[in-house]
Design a protein around this motif. Sequence first.
Motif, PDB file in Angstrom:
ATOM      1  N   PHE A  56      -5.097   1.981 -11.185  1.00 59.43           N
ATOM      2  CA  PHE A  56      -5.470   0.914 -10.256  1.00 59.43           C
ATOM      3  C   PHE A  56      -5.289  -0.477 -10.863  1.00 59.43           C
ATOM      4  O   PHE A  56      -5.126  -1.454 -10.139  1.00 59.43           O
ATOM      5  CB  PHE A  56      -6.936   1.064  -9.829  1.00 59.43           C
ATOM      6  CG  PHE A  56      -7.210   2.283  -9.000  1.00 59.43           C
ATOM      7  CD1 PHE A  56      -6.731   2.384  -7.705  1.00 59.43           C
ATOM      8  CD2 PHE A  56      -7.954   3.340  -9.511  1.00 59.43           C
ATOM      9  CE1 PHE A  56      -6.982   3.495  -6.929  1.00 59.43           C
ATOM     10  CE2 PHE A  56      -8.211   4.456  -8.748  1.00 59.43           C
ATOM     11  CZ  PHE A  56      -7.730   4.543  -7.454  1.00 59.43           C
ATOM     12  N   ASP A 103     -10.173  -1.613  -8.743  1.00 62.10           N
ATOM     13  CA  ASP A 103      -9.429  -0.722  -7.852  1.00 62.10           C
ATOM     14  C   ASP A 103      -9.092  -1.378  -6.515  1.00 62.10           C
ATOM     15  O   ASP A 103      -8.636  -0.710  -5.584  1.00 62.10           O
ATOM     16  CB  ASP A 103     -10.192   0.589  -7.624  1.00 62.10           C
ATOM     17  CG  ASP A 103     -11.625   0.366  -7.167  1.00 62.10           C
ATOM     18  OD1 ASP A 103     -12.067  -0.804  -7.127  1.00 62.10           O
ATOM     19  OD2 ASP A 103     -12.307   1.361  -6.859  1.00 62.10           O
ATOM     20  N   ASP A 104      -9.308  -2.689  -6.418  1.00 60.96           N
ATOM     21  CA  ASP A 104      -9.004  -3.429  -5.198  1.00 60.96           C
ATOM     22  C   ASP A 104      -7.894  -4.450  -5.438  1.00 60.96           C
ATOM     23  O   ASP A 104      -7.385  -4.579  -6.548  1.00 60.96           O
ATOM     24  CB  ASP A 104     -10.266  -4.149  -4.687  1.00 60.96           C
ATOM     25  CG  ASP A 104     -11.387  -3.185  -4.334  1.00 60.96           C
ATOM     26  OD1 ASP A 104     -11.096  -2.002  -4.049  1.00 60.96           O
ATOM     27  OD2 ASP A 104     -12.557  -3.617  -4.348  1.00 60.96           O
ATOM     28  N   ARG A 105      -7.553  -5.200  -4.381  1.00 59.19           N
ATOM     29  CA  ARG A 105      -6.480  -6.193  -4.499  1.00 59.19           C
ATOM     30  C   ARG A 105      -6.778  -7.411  -3.628  1.00 59.19           C
ATOM     31  O   ARG A 105      -7.432  -7.299  -2.594  1.00 59.19           O
ATOM     32  CB  ARG A 105      -5.135  -5.608  -4.040  1.00 59.19           C
ATOM     33  CG  ARG A 105      -4.730  -4.316  -4.696  1.00 59.19           C
ATOM     34  CD  ARG A 105      -3.408  -3.831  -4.121  1.00 59.19           C
ATOM     35  NE  ARG A 105      -3.134  -2.445  -4.490  1.00 59.19           N
ATOM     36  CZ  ARG A 105      -2.064  -1.773  -4.113  1.00 59.19           C
ATOM     37  NH1 ARG A 105      -1.151  -2.359  -3.338  1.00 59.19           N
ATOM     38  NH2 ARG A 105      -1.877  -0.521  -4.488  1.00 59.19           N
ATOM     39  N   CYS A 147      -4.004  -4.391  -9.201  1.00 54.77           N
ATOM     40  CA  CYS A 147      -5.081  -5.380  -9.160  1.00 54.77           C
ATOM     41  C   CYS A 147      -4.638  -6.671  -9.848  1.00 54.77           C
ATOM     42  O   CYS A 147      -4.732  -7.764  -9.277  1.00 54.77           O
ATOM     43  CB  CYS A 147      -6.331  -4.812  -9.830  1.00 54.77           C
ATOM     44  SG  CYS A 147      -7.653  -6.004 -10.108  1.00 54.77           S
ATOM     45  N   ALA A 189     -10.085   2.334 -15.378  1.00 51.04           N
ATOM     46  CA  ALA A 189      -9.368   1.844 -14.200  1.00 51.04           C
ATOM     47  C   ALA A 189      -8.094   2.619 -13.899  1.00 51.04           C
ATOM     48  O   ALA A 189      -7.578   2.554 -12.777  1.00 51.04           O
ATOM     49  CB  ALA A 189      -9.036   0.366 -14.370  1.00 51.04           C
ATOM     50  N   LEU A 206     -10.740  -0.679  -1.474  1.00 52.60           N
ATOM     51  CA  LEU A 206     -10.501   0.760  -1.419  1.00 52.60           C
ATOM     52  C   LEU A 206     -11.821   1.469  -1.146  1.00 52.60           C
ATOM     53  O   LEU A 206     -12.745   1.428  -1.958  1.00 52.60           O
ATOM     54  CB  LEU A 206      -9.905   1.259  -2.736  1.00 52.60           C
ATOM     55  CG  LEU A 206      -9.635   2.767  -2.801  1.00 52.60           C
ATOM     56  CD1 LEU A 206      -8.629   3.186  -1.737  1.00 52.60           C
ATOM     57  CD2 LEU A 206      -9.146   3.168  -4.186  1.00 52.60           C
TER      58      LEU A 206
END
Length: 349
Positions: free
Chosen positions: A16, A92-94, A20, A13, A215
Motif C-alpha cells: 500500500f 493504505d489510502d490515497r 500512498c 504497510a 480503503l
Amino acid sequence: MPEISVIVPVYQAGGFLAPCVESVRGQRFRDWELILVDDGSTDGSGERCEQYAASDPRIRALRLPENRGVSAARNRGLEAARGDWIAFLDADDRYVPETLETLRTLRVDAGADTAGCAHWNVTPDGEESVEPLLSAGVYDREAILSQAVGPLFGERLRAPLFNGFLWRYLFSGEAVRNRGLSFAGAYLEDELFVIEYLCGAQRMAVTERPLYRYLKNPASATRHYMGNLMDILTAYMDRKGELALRYELDRSCPQWRNSSNWANLLIAVANEYARGNPASMKQRQKAVEALCRRPEMDRALRELVPVGLGRNKQVVADLLRTRRFRTLAALYFLKNRMWTYGVNSGETI
C-alpha cells in the motif's frame, strides 16, 4: 519551510505504501513535506520509507524503535512537522491529485482556520461511494459546534453517522502547537483529536468534492477478537469525559454518555461474537450478559432507546434492550456460519 506537512503513520504497510506516497508526489500543490513515521514495522516498511526520503528532499522518514500504536506515530509526526498547515494520510489510502490544492484554496478564500472535504469509500473489490462531510460552505463557530461537534460528540447511533475521520481536514499547525493538541489511546483517537480541534475553531470551509480515497474493509470487524477491548473503551470514555468537562459539552450534548455507551456496547457485543474468540457460544452469551450489567451499559439500556440504526444493528440493539440474549447468540451463530461458508449478508453486526 513547507506550507503543508503531510503526516503518514506507517505499520506493516506492504504494497500500500507506494501508491500512498505517489499520491502525495502527484499533488498539483507542490509546497509540501511528507513525514513518514514507521511504527516498528517488521515487513521492511521502515526501509522503504528511508528509500523514499533518500530519493526526494521533501520526504522525511522517522522510525519508532518498537510498535507503539498509531497515536504515538502521529504524535511523532506532529513533533517533527514544520509546515504552517498539517494534513494526515493513512498508509493504505490515497489523495486525489487536487487534494492539497483544493483544501488550501478553500481555507485561504474563506479566511478559515480549517478546511474539510468529502471522501471516497473504496472496498477491496473496487466498489466506490462518496461520503460527505457537510454541505459546501463556510461555517462560523456556532455552526461548527452545532453541525459538527454536536453530532460527532453526542450522536453515535443514528445513521448516517457523522464520522470523525482525521484525514478529511486541513489543520492549522499554529493552533495545534499553541493548544498542545496530540493523540492518545488506541480507539477513535482521530475522532477525539477532531472534536478538540473543532471546539477551538472559529471558521471552517467545506467542499462536497471527494478528495480522499479511503480503503474500507467491511469484514475487518468480524476477523479480529480483542481480549482487552473493554479496557480500551473505558479509556476512550474517560478521555471523552475530559473533553466534555473542558469544553462544557454536557450542556449541548446531554445524552452523549448514553449514546456513546450504546455504541460501545454494540461494538463490544460484536467483539464477543467475533470468529477469533476462543470461548464457547455459551461463554460468549454469559459475557454479553455481564456487559449489559455494567452500570454504564445498564443505564444506557434503560434510558435511551436507539432508533435509526442500520437494519442489522437495530435488531441487535432491540434484542439487547429486551435482554433476549439467547436469540442474539443464535443470530450471531448463524452469521458466523454464513461467513465460514462464504456468504456475506453485507452489513456488519
